[in-house]
Structures are given as structure tokens and as C-alpha cells.
Scaffold this active site. Sequence first.
Site, PDB file in Angstrom:
ATOM      1  CG  ASP A  99      -0.292  -0.330   2.534  1.00  0.00           C
ATOM      2  OD1 ASP A  99       0.953  -0.429   2.575  1.00  0.00           O
ATOM      3  OD2 ASP A  99      -1.008  -0.493   3.546  1.00  0.00           O
ATOM      4  CG  ASP A 102       6.252   6.162   7.027  1.00  0.00           C
ATOM      5  OD1 ASP A 102       6.982   7.114   6.728  1.00  0.00           O
ATOM      6  OD2 ASP A 102       5.618   6.108   8.105  1.00  0.00           O
ATOM      7  CE  LYS A 130       2.859   8.574   5.189  1.00  0.00           C
ATOM      8  NZ  LYS A 130       2.535   8.519   6.625  1.00  0.00           N
ATOM      9  CG  PHE A 152      -1.699   8.711   9.852  1.00  0.00           C
ATOM     10  CD1 PHE A 152      -0.750   7.735  10.097  1.00  0.00           C
ATOM     11  CD2 PHE A 152      -3.042   8.336   9.786  1.00  0.00           C
ATOM     12  CE1 PHE A 152      -1.119   6.410  10.284  1.00  0.00           C
ATOM     13  CE2 PHE A 152      -3.426   7.018   9.970  1.00  0.00           C
ATOM     14  CZ  PHE A 152      -2.457   6.051  10.224  1.00  0.00           C
ATOM     15  CB  VAL A 153      -2.583   9.306   3.892  1.00  0.00           C
ATOM     16  CG1 VAL A 153      -1.970  10.662   3.580  1.00  0.00           C
ATOM     17  CG2 VAL A 153      -1.561   8.184   3.673  1.00  0.00           C
ATOM     18  NE  ARG A 165      -7.461  -2.405   7.029  1.00  0.00           N
ATOM     19  CZ  ARG A 165      -6.146  -2.334   7.251  1.00  0.00           C
ATOM     20  NH1 ARG A 165      -5.355  -1.851   6.324  1.00  0.00           N
ATOM     21  NH2 ARG A 165      -5.625  -2.730   8.389  1.00  0.00           N
TER      22      ARG A 165
END
Length: 179
Positions: A99, A102, A130, A152-153, A165
Site C-alpha cells: 500500500d 513510509d 512518503k 498520516f493518510v 480502508r
Amino acid sequence: MRGDLSSVLFTEQEIQARVRELAARIDQDYADKSVLLVGILNGAVMMMADVSRAMRIHCEMDWMAISSYGSGVASSGVVRILKDMNTSVVDRHVLIVEDIVDTGLTLSYLVENLRSRNPASIEICAGFRKPEAVAARHVEVKYLGFDIPSDFVVGYGLDYAGRYRNLTGLGILDPKVYS
Ligand code: IMP
């Protein structure tokens, strides 16, 4: 759900258009190879479903579930495999579907783990990345949806406390939700 976002980064239409571009590149690159898509549960479910259905070549699919050790907020890079794949990766062309990247520590651990099982090749497809991952360069994402800010997404498979989700776009979660 929309009311809990401070902003929408990408709409469903924007994500789907980008996913089709990625799938077309994957079709080209694996035209003469048999590709094994390995989705990382739970977040990559949407990405896996959309990328695979936008592809026009054959593929197989398998899944891994992992959990990061650590504080829960920061990624430690040490990963515990909760569910391993059912398929052997020996001599297979593996494409990990994730997904979001980070720090990239989770994926770098996973790539090393899968590489030790002697696949023919191993690449990464991820929806979002990110800035931290770009700076740290732990992993190279060959098929990337979008670079995003470090906020934060949620949405498109990404959760906060197990929720959001099923949001079809991607948005920044309003801090009022978790403060
Ligand atoms: P990394 O090891 O730091 O790259 O962490 C990657 C994992 O952290 C992803 O697979 C997500 O499960 C989670 N994660 C990182 N950023 C976010 C976010 O903004 N929203 C939801 N989950 C996130």
C-alpha cells in the site's frame, strides 16, 4: 468518512487512472515472463485487486501478512511474518504489491527475506511513498502510484485503527480524529 479528512490528496478517478498506467508498464515488462504478485495484507488488498484487474497478461497472486515490531508509531524495520505465502518463489518473477512506503524499512526486510529464497527477480509496486522513504533509500519502488507528503493518510486500503480502508480515494486524516 469524508468529514474526518482534512484534505483529499487523490480521488478515486485519479488513483484508478494511475493504476492503469502502472498495469500497462507491468504488462510490458513481464510480457514474456510469468509474474507472481505478492500482496501484503491488509493494506494492499485494494491495490492488488485494481492493479491485477487492469493487467492484460496472466499473473498469479499470493499473500503475506506481516507485523512490525516496535512502538506502533515508528517502523522498527524488524518484521514478523504472521502469514507466509503458499507458493514457492524459487525461480519466480516476484512483484511485491504494497500500500504505502513510509520509511521503507518494512519492505527492505521483506525484500531481503524473499531474496534469500532465490526468486528469478524481485520488484516492488506500491500505491504511495512518503518523503522519508525517498531520503532513506532503503528500497527502490519500480512501480509507484504517487509521492505524497509525510502526513498520516487513510483510504485505498490504508487504515487508522482498522477503519477507513474502504474509502475509495486517499486523504489526510484530520488530527481531531486521533487527538
Ligand atoms: P515503513 O516500514 O515505515 O515503510 O511502514 C510501512 C507501513 O506502515 C505500511 O505498510 C502501513 O501499514 C503503515 N503506514 C505508514 N504510513 C501510513 C499512513 O500514513 N497511514 C496508514 N498506514 C501507514
